[in-house]
Design a protein around this motif. Structure first.
Motif, PDB file in Angstrom:
ATOM      1  N   LEU A 231     -19.637  -1.787   5.045  1.00  0.00           N
ATOM      2  CA  LEU A 231     -19.241  -0.720   5.345  1.00  0.00           C
ATOM      3  C   LEU A 231     -17.688  -0.429   5.125  1.00  0.00           C
ATOM      4  O   LEU A 231     -17.046  -1.157   5.708  1.00  0.00           O
ATOM      5  CB  LEU A 231     -19.832   0.224   6.200  1.00  0.00           C
ATOM      6  CG  LEU A 231     -21.473   0.448   6.353  1.00  0.00           C
ATOM      7  CD1 LEU A 231     -21.792   0.842   7.674  1.00  0.00           C
ATOM      8  CD2 LEU A 231     -21.903   1.018   5.131  1.00  0.00           C
ATOM      9  N   THR A 232     -17.248   0.677   4.769  1.00  0.00           N
ATOM     10  CA  THR A 232     -15.766   1.062   4.653  1.00  0.00           C
ATOM     11  C   THR A 232     -15.628   2.221   5.566  1.00  0.00           C
ATOM     12  O   THR A 232     -16.141   3.366   5.399  1.00  0.00           O
ATOM     13  CB  THR A 232     -15.162   1.384   3.341  1.00  0.00           C
ATOM     14  OG1 THR A 232     -15.547   0.131   2.463  1.00  0.00           O
ATOM     15  CG2 THR A 232     -13.613   1.403   3.539  1.00  0.00           C
ATOM     16  N   SER A 233     -14.763   2.008   6.472  1.00  0.00           N
ATOM     17  CA  SER A 233     -14.291   3.008   7.574  1.00  0.00           C
ATOM     18  C   SER A 233     -13.441   4.288   6.627  1.00  0.00           C
ATOM     19  O   SER A 233     -12.750   3.896   5.891  1.00  0.00           O
ATOM     20  CB  SER A 233     -13.252   2.545   8.533  1.00  0.00           C
ATOM     21  OG  SER A 233     -12.823   3.519   9.466  1.00  0.00           O
ATOM     22  N   VAL A 234     -13.840   5.461   6.993  1.00  0.00           N
ATOM     23  CA  VAL A 234     -12.912   6.576   6.449  1.00  0.00           C
ATOM     24  C   VAL A 234     -11.682   6.418   6.913  1.00  0.00           C
ATOM     25  O   VAL A 234     -10.491   7.309   6.196  1.00  0.00           O
ATOM     26  CB  VAL A 234     -13.845   7.852   6.802  1.00  0.00           C
ATOM     27  CG1 VAL A 234     -15.075   7.878   6.281  1.00  0.00           C
ATOM     28  CG2 VAL A 234     -13.587   8.214   7.906  1.00  0.00           C
ATOM     29  N   THR A 235     -11.187   5.922   7.993  1.00  0.00           N
ATOM     30  CA  THR A 235      -9.744   5.754   8.347  1.00  0.00           C
ATOM     31  C   THR A 235      -9.247   4.409   8.486  1.00  0.00           C
ATOM     32  O   THR A 235     -10.200   3.533   8.636  1.00  0.00           O
ATOM     33  CB  THR A 235      -9.596   6.741   9.771  1.00  0.00           C
ATOM     34  OG1 THR A 235     -10.234   5.942  10.819  1.00  0.00           O
ATOM     35  CG2 THR A 235      -9.569   7.980   9.476  1.00  0.00           C
ATOM     36  N   ALA A 236      -8.247   4.108   8.333  1.00  0.00           N
ATOM     37  CA  ALA A 236      -7.643   2.791   8.245  1.00  0.00           C
ATOM     38  C   ALA A 236      -7.784   2.202   9.720  1.00  0.00           C
ATOM     39  O   ALA A 236      -7.982   1.079   9.654  1.00  0.00           O
ATOM     40  CB  ALA A 236      -6.083   2.646   7.953  1.00  0.00           C
ATOM     41  N   ASN A 237      -7.506   2.962  10.746  1.00  0.00           N
ATOM     42  CA  ASN A 237      -7.693   2.525  12.065  1.00  0.00           C
ATOM     43  C   ASN A 237      -8.580   3.579  12.913  1.00  0.00           C
ATOM     44  O   ASN A 237      -8.801   4.602  12.398  1.00  0.00           O
ATOM     45  CB  ASN A 237      -6.127   2.655  12.781  1.00  0.00           C
ATOM     46  CG  ASN A 237      -5.311   1.535  12.074  1.00  0.00           C
ATOM     47  OD1 ASN A 237      -5.665   0.583  12.142  1.00  0.00           O
ATOM     48  ND2 ASN A 237      -4.324   2.002  11.811  1.00  0.00           N
ATOM     49  N   PRO A 238      -9.376   2.954  13.979  1.00  0.00           N
ATOM     50  CA  PRO A 238     -10.106   3.690  14.525  1.00  0.00           C
ATOM     51  C   PRO A 238      -9.428   4.922  15.253  1.00  0.00           C
ATOM     52  O   PRO A 238      -8.165   4.621  15.612  1.00  0.00           O
ATOM     53  CB  PRO A 238     -10.684   2.945  15.633  1.00  0.00           C
ATOM     54  CG  PRO A 238     -10.673   1.551  15.154  1.00  0.00           C
ATOM     55  CD  PRO A 238      -9.442   1.490  14.204  1.00  0.00           C
ATOM     56  N   VAL A 239     -10.088   6.179  15.536  1.00  0.00           N
ATOM     57  CA  VAL A 239      -9.546   7.361  16.011  1.00  0.00           C
ATOM     58  C   VAL A 239      -9.413   7.348  17.709  1.00  0.00           C
ATOM     59  O   VAL A 239     -10.546   7.138  17.975  1.00  0.00           O
ATOM     60  CB  VAL A 239     -10.066   8.452  15.301  1.00  0.00           C
ATOM     61  CG1 VAL A 239      -9.310   9.810  16.213  1.00  0.00           C
ATOM     62  CG2 VAL A 239      -9.642   8.756  13.743  1.00  0.00           C
ATOM     63  N   THR A 240      -8.472   7.578  18.129  1.00  0.00           N
ATOM     64  CA  THR A 240      -8.568   7.685  19.565  1.00  0.00           C
ATOM     65  C   THR A 240      -8.906   9.065  20.096  1.00  0.00           C
ATOM     66  O   THR A 240      -8.450  10.104  19.371  1.00  0.00           O
ATOM     67  CB  THR A 240      -6.920   7.395  20.082  1.00  0.00           C
ATOM     68  OG1 THR A 240      -6.493   6.376  19.707  1.00  0.00           O
ATOM     69  CG2 THR A 240      -6.838   7.588  21.397  1.00  0.00           C
ATOM     70  N   ILE A 241      -9.761   8.979  21.180  1.00  0.00           N
ATOM     71  CA  ILE A 241     -10.096  10.115  21.844  1.00  0.00           C
ATOM     72  C   ILE A 241      -9.257  10.948  22.473  1.00  0.00           C
ATOM     73  O   ILE A 241      -8.685  10.309  23.367  1.00  0.00           O
ATOM     74  CB  ILE A 241     -11.327   9.796  22.643  1.00  0.00           C
ATOM     75  CG1 ILE A 241     -12.527   9.278  21.732  1.00  0.00           C
ATOM     76  CG2 ILE A 241     -12.106  11.028  23.306  1.00  0.00           C
ATOM     77  CD1 ILE A 241     -13.610   8.526  22.397  1.00  0.00           C
ATOM     78  N   ASP A 242      -8.640  12.265  22.269  1.00  0.00           N
ATOM     79  CA  ASP A 242      -7.623  12.699  23.149  1.00  0.00           C
ATOM     80  C   ASP A 242      -8.062  13.373  24.191  1.00  0.00           C
ATOM     81  O   ASP A 242      -8.983  13.123  24.922  1.00  0.00           O
ATOM     82  CB  ASP A 242      -7.146  13.914  22.181  1.00  0.00           C
ATOM     83  CG  ASP A 242      -8.254  15.230  22.051  1.00  0.00           C
ATOM     84  OD1 ASP A 242      -9.073  15.087  22.688  1.00  0.00           O
ATOM     85  OD2 ASP A 242      -8.068  15.702  20.878  1.00  0.00           O
ATOM     86  N   LYS A 243      -7.114  14.021  24.956  1.00  0.00           N
ATOM     87  CA  LYS A 243      -7.312  14.357  26.437  1.00  0.00           C
ATOM     88  C   LYS A 243      -8.408  15.464  26.491  1.00  0.00           C
ATOM     89  O   LYS A 243      -8.715  15.545  27.672  1.00  0.00           O
ATOM     90  CB  LYS A 243      -6.017  15.173  26.788  1.00  0.00           C
ATOM     91  CG  LYS A 243      -5.548  16.280  26.262  1.00  0.00           C
ATOM     92  CD  LYS A 243      -4.160  16.700  26.514  1.00  0.00           C
ATOM     93  CE  LYS A 243      -3.926  18.107  25.989  1.00  0.00           C
ATOM     94  NZ  LYS A 243      -2.570  18.794  26.639  1.00  0.00           N
ATOM     95  N   ASN A 244      -8.776  16.007  25.418  1.00  0.00           N
ATOM     96  CA  ASN A 244      -9.944  17.000  25.558  1.00  0.00           C
ATOM     97  C   ASN A 244     -11.256  16.300  25.192  1.00  0.00           C
ATOM     98  O   ASN A 244     -12.226  16.753  25.202  1.00  0.00           O
ATOM     99  CB  ASN A 244      -9.750  18.100  24.615  1.00  0.00           C
ATOM    100  CG  ASN A 244      -8.438  18.949  25.029  1.00  0.00           C
ATOM    101  OD1 ASN A 244      -8.150  19.140  26.071  1.00  0.00           O
ATOM    102  ND2 ASN A 244      -7.705  19.108  23.782  1.00  0.00           N
ATOM    103  N   GLY A 245     -11.208  15.105  25.015  1.00  0.00           N
ATOM    104  CA  GLY A 245     -12.517  14.150  24.758  1.00  0.00           C
ATOM    105  C   GLY A 245     -12.833  14.568  23.379  1.00  0.00           C
ATOM    106  O   GLY A 245     -14.079  14.016  23.143  1.00  0.00           O
TER     107      GLY A 245
END
Length: 226
Positions: free
Chosen positions: A103-117
């Motif tokens: 599979l191909t990820s929709v973003t180049a890098n995984p997205v970080t979960i922010d301070k609001n979760g």
């Protein structure tokens, strides 16, 4: 004449009902294709959990058949999965994770979960998506992979900005209880200090001083006798 009039009325009634039934059947707004979003919320006992990363993979395309919409596997995995069946099945999500390398990820890098979760993936096309947690927040375990559909049909209408979260809260990691390492008495290492090891010291000092005194007395006597 009366029968003919009744037939005309029935035909008109059918003609009026057809547009109404068509209008009642909701269909996705094609102009929203490529403009959708998925926002994932991570929680523990109802509280937001920041940190960690999420990856998103498109696993299904939308297929329309006479006004009915469904998802079919993307081309990359069709040799492994010919059809999805129940897209809410946790077994399906687990099977798709095994095909992650295809599979191909929709973003180049995984997205970080922010301070609001939360972590948001934007500009998405219609389809079925697999959410995979790549790294967990400090002190927590990873959540199980799960599926999200875009658009999402809810209460008779399609939602294009979908908010989702794992069906279960994250789990806290149980930190191991630290244990003391056993002491070793190898050459050059310090011995463990305890009160019992120090009591012979004053005794030995006294004995040493006594021996020195006896020696001095004998030496003096020898000189006097000579």
């Amino acid at each position: 004449m009366r029968k003919r009039l009744l037939s005309i009325l029935l035909a008109l009634l059918v003609l009026f009902c057809l547009p109404l039934s068509a209008a009642a059947h909701a269909v996705p707004d094609e102009s929203q294709d490529g403009r959708c979003s998925i926002t994932i919320t991570m929680t523990y006992k109802g509280k937001a959990v920041p940190g960690g990363t999420l990856a998103l993979y498109k696993v299904g395309d939308v297929q329309e058949d006479d006004g009915n919409y469904s998802f079919v596997p993307v081309k990359a995995i069709q040799s492994d999965i010919s059809e999805f069946g129940n897209i809410e099945s946790s077994d399906l999500a687990g099977k798709l994770v095994e095909l992650e390398k295809k599979l191909t990820s929709v973003t180049a890098n995984p997205v970080t979960i922010d301070k609001n979760g939360t972590a948001t993936f934007s500009n998405l096309k219609f389809g079925l998506y697999l959410v995979v947690q790549k790294t967990a927040a400090s002190g927590y375990g990873k959540t199980a992979p799960f599926l999200v559909s875009v658009p999402y049909f809810y209460k008779g209408e399609y939602k294009y900005n979908v908010t989702s979260q794992p069906k279960t809260d994250l789990e806290r990691k149980v930190e191991p209880t630290p244990t003391e390492k056993p002491s070793t008495s190898s050459g050059g290492g310090k011995l463990p200090q305890t009160g019992q090891l120090w009591w012979p010291v004053p005794v030995l000092v006294c004995l040493g001083l006594g021996c020195i005194a006896v020696g001095l007395i004998r030496r003096r006597r020898g000189r006097n006798e000579g």
